[in-house]
Design an enzyme around this catalytic site. Structure first.
Site, PDB file in Angstrom:
ATOM      1  CB  CYS A  82      -1.525   0.633   1.269  1.00 35.09           C
ATOM      2  SG  CYS A  82      -2.022   1.137   1.021  1.00 35.09           S
ATOM      3  CG  ASP A 227       0.663 -11.923  28.034  1.00 36.45           C
ATOM      4  OD1 ASP A 227      -0.208 -13.551  27.698  1.00 36.45           O
ATOM      5  OD2 ASP A 227       0.367 -11.663  28.357  1.00 36.45           O
TER       6      ASP A 227
END
Ligand code: XMP
Length: 512
Positions: A82, A227
């Site tokens: 892009c 986590d």
């Protein structure tokens, strides 16, 4: 042996992390760096390939983000996406203009199979476009390898210099064959072999933690979230009893969650570590009594958490290392200087100031969330822990609108447990995040022949990939009705159930 690396240079695109995740899904390690990364540093890192992200700017404006032109002469393959494709065209003397019509959304693109990027891609393939500028003519030496009716250069390449560019976004899932294109770039253009495997990451991390820690003492704040759980297990495999995990139960966890965490990490669980559970529920409720303002609640919970943790740490005495569950998106965000200011986030990351320790260990700092889960599976952590939805540090404290009390916690815990159970019973998968919250609204109802004046529970379910934006999930109506019935019948104090339709923005995912 040196590990393969692909780097993503960030030009302000919203998909910078997604590109890196996709490359890693191809088993090639990938890092995101600001577009200002110096050429010397790039040479030193010696990547197998470079990817330029998209971005909101126009390349022909003076203040648009650029990189040094010499990057194209390094001999390292580059894929521009892009804005990144336009930048490549513009810097190499092609032309970039404001397109007569901007393209947005799924678009049929016709590709040239002669290109290494598109060899195994359908001739007409659906790609995701989002641009107002376009490459009007490719630079000298480049061939056009894809077009759309609007876009004369939907893709271009100079294979001799290993420069490739696509106007569309191969990294988003709306590009039907985007993964093939990225795979082709990293394997066929960059010549990667794919040495990013979770099993070797786990083994390497265990070895390096052992080396770093020696016979030192390590302290870890365990929240029960994905986590900290993965970090704790990784460390326990590396150093066993040299690790102490402190689990603060602030009374704002989901129903039975405290016991579930204890079952896994406590003395009866499979891991050989020191586990301390602190039952601090009452202490938190006392501090939260009478407080309704969301930021104040967040602050109190965060502060109290640190205080409890600090007290426990003092009992243990000086430690050599403190574990932090930092993951790669946090590393990127701080490196790119971005920060969220909508809510003051609290998690077990913010502890180091208050504890006597020498160094921090961040065993997950290279991993994206989905990779943390993969590492967890690799380590044999139970699936219900590994696939756990994100849960905010302040817990149910921010899912109870207004004052937090033990009674209100009980209501939201029970309602949420029913909701989760029915979602599981209905076999609904792939929801980003879903939970029950307790509103501060009471209203009149009738049960049996009695008037009731009770609370309204709100159900929330969102689909999201990045948690920055989210859409309400379409949960089948029968499932919602069943949940409603059960909550009203089984949870004392509730006489109304609502479903939250709000997307983010303008809403946020949590209620506070
Ligand atoms: P919002 O409500 O900001 O939530 O749309 C976005 C995501 O972040 C989670 N969240 C938090 N996580 N500490 C955390 O660790 C926090 O203080 C916190 N607040 C929100 C939320 O659950 C959602 O996944």
């Amino acid at each position: 042996m040196k590990k393969e690396l692909v780097i993503v240079l960030d030009f302000g695109g919203q998909y910078n992390q997604l590109i890196a995740r996709r490359v890693r899904e191809c088993n090639v390690y990938c890092e995101v760096h600001p577009h200002t990364l110096s050429l010397d540093r790039i040479r030193e890192m010696d990547p197998k390939g470079i990817i330029f992200t998209g971005g909101p700017n126009s390349v022909y404006k003076d203040d648009s983000p650029r990189c040094g032109k010499e990057i194209f002469d390094l001999g390292i393959p580059i894929l521009g996406i892009c804005y990144g494709s336009q930048l490549m065209a513009y810097m190499l003397d092609g032309t970039v203009e404001n397109a007569p019509v901007s393209e947005y959304g799924k678009t049929e693109v016709e590709v040239d199979h002669g290109s290494l990027l598109f060899g195994d891609v359908e001739t007409k393939t659906i790609c995701w476009m989002s641009h107002t500028d376009y490459i009007a003519s490719a630079p000298e030496g480049f061939t056009v390898t894809a077009t759309t009716p609007v876009c004369p250069v939907a893709s271009m390449e100079d294979p001799k210099r290993k420069l490739y560019a696509t106007q569309f976004h191969p990294e988003v899932m709306h590009t039907a064959e985007g993964m093939k294109m990225l795979y082709n770039f990293v394997y066929k253009v960059c010549g990667c072999r794919g040495d990013w495997q979770m099993s070797s990451f786990v083994d390497d991390t265990i070895t390096s933690v052992r080396q770093k820690v020696g016979d030192g003492k390590v302290l870890c704040a365990l929240s029960g979230g994905v986590d900290s759980s993965v970090a704790a297990v990784l460390l326990s495999k590396a150093i066993g009893k040299q690790l102490t995990c402190v689990f603060v139960d602030h009374g704002l966890l989901r129903k039975d969650e405290g016991d579930e965490v204890e079952a896994v990490f406590g003395p009866d669980g499979p891991y050989d570590l020191n586990f301390i559970r602190v039952n601090a529920q009452d202490r938190f409720y006392r501090r939260l009594a009478g407080i309704a303002e969301p930021e104040q609640k967040r602050k109190i919970i965060g502060e109290e958490f640190i205080r409890v943790f600090e007290e426990e740490a003092k009992k243990i005495g000086a430690v050599d290392f403190l574990v932090q569950g930092t993951i790669y998106p946090d590393v990127i965000e701080s490196g790119l200087g971005k920060s969220a200011v909508i809510k003051s986030h609290h998690n077990v990351g913010g502890l180091p100031d208050c504890v006597d320790f020498k160094e921090i260990i961040e065993p997950l700092r290279l991993l994206f969330k989905d990779e943390v889960r993969k590492a967890g599976r690799e380590l044999g952590i139970p699936e219900n822990l590994v696939s756990r939805q994100p849960f905010p540090g302040p817990g149910l404290g921010i899912r109870i609108i207004g004052e937090v009390t033990a009674e209100r916690v009980r209501i939201v815990q029970d309602a949420d447990a029913i909701y989760r159970e029915e979602i599981a019973n209905a076999g609904i998968e792939g929801l980003g995040q879903y939970f029950a919250a307790l509103t501060n609204m009471r209203s009149v109802g009738v049960m049996g022949d009695e008037r009731t004046y009770d609370y309204a529970v709100a159900l929330r379910a969102v689909n999201t990939t990045d948690f920055m934006t989210a859409e309400c999930s379409e949960i089948p109506f029968e499932v919602l009705q069943k949940v409603m019935n059960r909550i009203i019948n089984e949870v004392k104090g509730v006489n109304r159930v609502m479903y939250d339709l709000t997307s983010k923005p303008p809403g946020t995912i949590e209620f506070e």
